[in-house]
Design an enzyme around this catalytic site. Structure first.
Site, PDB file in Angstrom:
ATOM      1  CB  CYS A 131      51.649  43.467  36.195  1.00 16.46           C
ATOM      2  SG  CYS A 131      52.672  41.894  36.118  1.00 16.46           S
ATOM      3  CD  GLU A 181      45.669  42.727  40.529  1.00 20.15           C
ATOM      4  OE1 GLU A 181      46.081  41.890  39.798  1.00 20.15           O
ATOM      5  OE2 GLU A 181      45.980  43.894  40.601  1.00 20.15           O
ATOM      6  CG  HIS A 237      49.592  41.742  40.379  1.00 22.86           C
ATOM      7  ND1 HIS A 237      48.753  41.709  39.168  1.00 22.86           N
ATOM      8  CD2 HIS A 237      50.884  41.306  39.831  1.00 22.86           C
ATOM      9  CE1 HIS A 237      49.617  41.149  38.259  1.00 22.86           C
ATOM     10  NE2 HIS A 237      50.608  40.820  38.588  1.00 22.86           N
TER      11      HIS A 237
END
Length: 203
Positions: free
Chosen positions: A82, A185, A183
């Site tokens: 990001c 995650e 992202h």
């Protein structure tokens, strides 16, 4: 012993989620701002949430910019996420007077789409230049939250794009440095597969 991945803590970033995701793929996350530990790292993630100028100011204040650039030069596998991708470029419309890390030539520009900004939610990857981390990711959906995107001078470093009323740079990479605008995650099994590929990546 599991492979260690150093996650740079410079006061901005979704460190807990990134750390958990790294642990979930069988690596040992080390979240640190310690220059000595970062200097010895074998693999590095630079996460980031927030403003370009704040990020660069925090990296500078922490004394981490020379350490990061040394890793670029010596070939350490490096992943920006990001804002951690955006600061790899020379500068950003968000903070025009602030110099980025400059690993990639080009600028970070505000999205010009007629769609709602920020670009938030799931979007589909369309692979471009081959990436060691994105081998089977064409057509996969990943999670984005951003209002700016990277516009490289050299389009061949773009490893994936997505469509959000304009073509958005979803990921870039060259040499030992790869980066995701999205992202991993927050991207469920797809994101974990990409982090696993980073864990297993040998430059």
């Amino acid at each position: 012993m599991s492979e260690q991945i150093v996650i740079i803590d410079y006061g901005m970033g979704n460190l807990y989620s990134v750390s958990n995701a790294v642990a979930a793929v069988g690596a040992e996350p080390i979240v640190t701002s310690d220059k000595e530990i970062i200097a010895q790292a074998k693999k590095i993630i630079l996460p980031g949430v927030g403003a370009f100028g704040d990020c660069m100011a925090n990296l500078k204040k922490s004394g981490l910019i020379p350490v990061i650039k040394e890793h670029f030069a010596k070939g350490t596998p490096f992943l920006g996420i990001c804002l951690g991708m955006q600061v790899l470029f020379e500068g950003s419309d968000e903070d025009p007077d602030v110099e980025g890390l400059g690993y990639f030539k080009g600028q970070v520009k505000k999205l010009t789409t007629k769609e709602k900004i920020p670009h938030m939610g799931w979007n589909k990857l369309e692979l471009r230049t081959a990436s060691p981390l994105l081998k089977n990711a064409d057509g996969d959906y990943v999670y984005f939250v951003h209002s700016f995107h990277c516009e490289p001078e050299d389009k061949s470093i773009i490893t994936a794009v997505c469509d959000y009323g304009q073509e958005v740079t979803a990921s870039v990479g060259a040499g030992n440095v790869q980066a995701f605008q999205f992202h991993p995650e927050k991207s469920s099994r797809v994101g974990l597969a990409l982090l696993k590929a980073f864990k297993e990546w040998q430059v």
